[in-house]
Motif scaffolding. Sequence first.
Motif, PDB file in Angstrom:
ATOM      1  N   THR A 311       1.052  -1.330   0.301  1.00  0.00           N
ATOM      2  CA  THR A 311      -0.075  -0.138  -0.160  1.00  0.00           C
ATOM      3  C   THR A 311       0.838   1.122   0.179  1.00  0.00           C
ATOM      4  O   THR A 311       0.041   2.133  -0.823  1.00  0.00           O
ATOM      5  CB  THR A 311      -0.965   0.052   1.101  1.00  0.00           C
ATOM      6  N   LEU A 312       1.661   1.188   1.052  1.00  0.00           N
ATOM      7  CA  LEU A 312       2.749   2.689   0.915  1.00  0.00           C
ATOM      8  C   LEU A 312       3.797   2.675  -0.848  1.00  0.00           C
ATOM      9  O   LEU A 312       4.216   3.735  -0.565  1.00  0.00           O
ATOM     10  CB  LEU A 312       3.418   2.239   2.651  1.00  0.00           C
ATOM     11  N   SER A 313       4.067   1.489  -1.155  1.00  0.00           N
ATOM     12  CA  SER A 313       4.484   1.228  -2.492  1.00  0.00           C
ATOM     13  C   SER A 313       3.684   2.820  -3.158  1.00  0.00           C
ATOM     14  O   SER A 313       4.346   2.827  -4.579  1.00  0.00           O
ATOM     15  CB  SER A 313       5.125   0.044  -2.792  1.00  0.00           C
ATOM     16  N   ILE A 314       2.337   2.148  -3.579  1.00  0.00           N
ATOM     17  CA  ILE A 314       1.957   2.702  -4.389  1.00  0.00           C
ATOM     18  C   ILE A 314       1.491   3.869  -3.875  1.00  0.00           C
ATOM     19  O   ILE A 314       1.585   4.754  -5.216  1.00  0.00           O
ATOM     20  CB  ILE A 314       0.394   1.744  -3.841  1.00  0.00           C
ATOM     21  N   LEU A 315       1.217   3.722  -3.306  1.00  0.00           N
ATOM     22  CA  LEU A 315       1.340   5.699  -2.549  1.00  0.00           C
ATOM     23  C   LEU A 315       1.968   6.460  -2.618  1.00  0.00           C
ATOM     24  O   LEU A 315       1.791   7.519  -3.287  1.00  0.00           O
ATOM     25  CB  LEU A 315       0.361   5.906  -0.846  1.00  0.00           C
ATOM     26  N   ASP A 316       3.285   5.987  -2.338  1.00  0.00           N
ATOM     27  CA  ASP A 316       4.320   7.019  -2.640  1.00  0.00           C
ATOM     28  C   ASP A 316       4.757   6.828  -4.150  1.00  0.00           C
ATOM     29  O   ASP A 316       5.641   7.756  -4.537  1.00  0.00           O
ATOM     30  CB  ASP A 316       5.714   6.459  -1.681  1.00  0.00           C
ATOM     31  N   MET A 317       3.967   6.055  -4.992  1.00  0.00           N
ATOM     32  CA  MET A 317       4.354   6.981  -6.445  1.00  0.00           C
ATOM     33  C   MET A 317       3.377   7.932  -6.992  1.00  0.00           C
ATOM     34  O   MET A 317       3.646   8.643  -7.657  1.00  0.00           O
ATOM     35  CB  MET A 317       3.481   5.658  -7.280  1.00  0.00           C
ATOM     36  N   TYR A 318       2.337   9.055  -6.391  1.00  0.00           N
ATOM     37  CA  TYR A 318       1.670  10.033  -5.881  1.00  0.00           C
ATOM     38  C   TYR A 318       1.394  10.506  -5.334  1.00  0.00           C
ATOM     39  O   TYR A 318       0.732  10.672  -4.637  1.00  0.00           O
ATOM     40  CB  TYR A 318       0.511   9.248  -7.338  1.00  0.00           C
TER      41      TYR A 318
END
Length: 396
Positions: A311-318
């Motif tokens: 989840t954090l990996s996805i949120l940190d992309m944007y």
Amino acid sequence: MFGPFSIDTIFPAFPQMGAQLGADKLAMQQTISVYLLTYAAMSLVHGPLSDALGRKRVIFAGLFVFMLASIGCALAQDMGTLLLFRALQGLSAGVGFIVGRAVIRDVFHGDDAQRLMSQVSMIFGIAPAIAPIIGGWLLGWGRWPLIFWFLAGFSLLLLASITLWLPETHPPAARMKVAPAHLLRDYFSIALNPRFQRLALAGSLNFGGIFLYIASAPAFVLDLLRLNEQQFAWLFLPTIGGMTLGAFLSGKAAGRVSGTRLSALGFAFMGAGVALNVGYNALADAPAVPWAVLPMSLLAFGVALIFPILTLSILDMYPRQRGAASSLQAFSNLLVNAIIAGLLSPLLSHHGLHLALASGAFTLLGWLFWRWEMRVSRREPRCAKDAPAMEPTDQL
């Protein structure tokens, strides 16, 4: 918590509701699938709305609509009316989970964000696990509408809590305008990003292995295990235990163990759970407690280790579109869950081995997508994979 909590609080009441409303088991299963379908559709809107209007306002509005929908379900006298208000519940229920994750990332960063997201993972896992237990207790005090009155009261309590204690974490200066064309462009940009696809599917599919049992709980507990409406704890307490322990260790490991190593450990535990589950159901004449439910602990433990990292990996992309990214990730997860609840669960829940094999297949697919991301991340520099607007992340 209240979104996943609402999915299966009514499981113990399926026989009673079906008898009163003239609905068979397949029709009752649609009370789950219609909820998840509208939940998934609206999940694409909650995040961007919170990016534009603020987190607190969107959460408050969603809770208020959910409370009204729960009252409508409690007063329903036929199956059509019940499905209508279940759909309305689904339209509003995503605000807590979707916008809540964006709130966490607004306020916390790095290891602190992983620790708090681990607590969210624990709550997310506990919610659908304790819900049928509470539903069974409520049936001991009254008939099935009492469950929906309980949900209405629960949402009212949350409304009061939000009003009193939740700060606004997305100030006006950071907000984006609501522009449908811009929103669609953002969604296409996120959805077509291969890295997002790999991470989102890894998370959605590995949770699908557990959700198949959650969606099949009425048939699994009442028909296969031959337990009663007050004994859903036999299935869900092992899930609670595994999810709680996994989330606790994920938070403790933040900053000490790399995301890659922690994810590998999570999938290893899930693989062990799949092997035990398939082996037991292949050899047993009929599933029985406790052996039929113990593998759920290993599956839940692995999911809880992996969830915060993905989840954090996805949120940190944007970084400027966390609401939209959270919405699209939730949509992926909910779409998989809706397919499981509406199609796969009715087909597979009549035989323990069928459930075990399908659950194992979801875990295997989730692991394959994760391995694919690991191979790509080793071959390509992160900046070459992501769009210029994205920020790199060291979670994976």
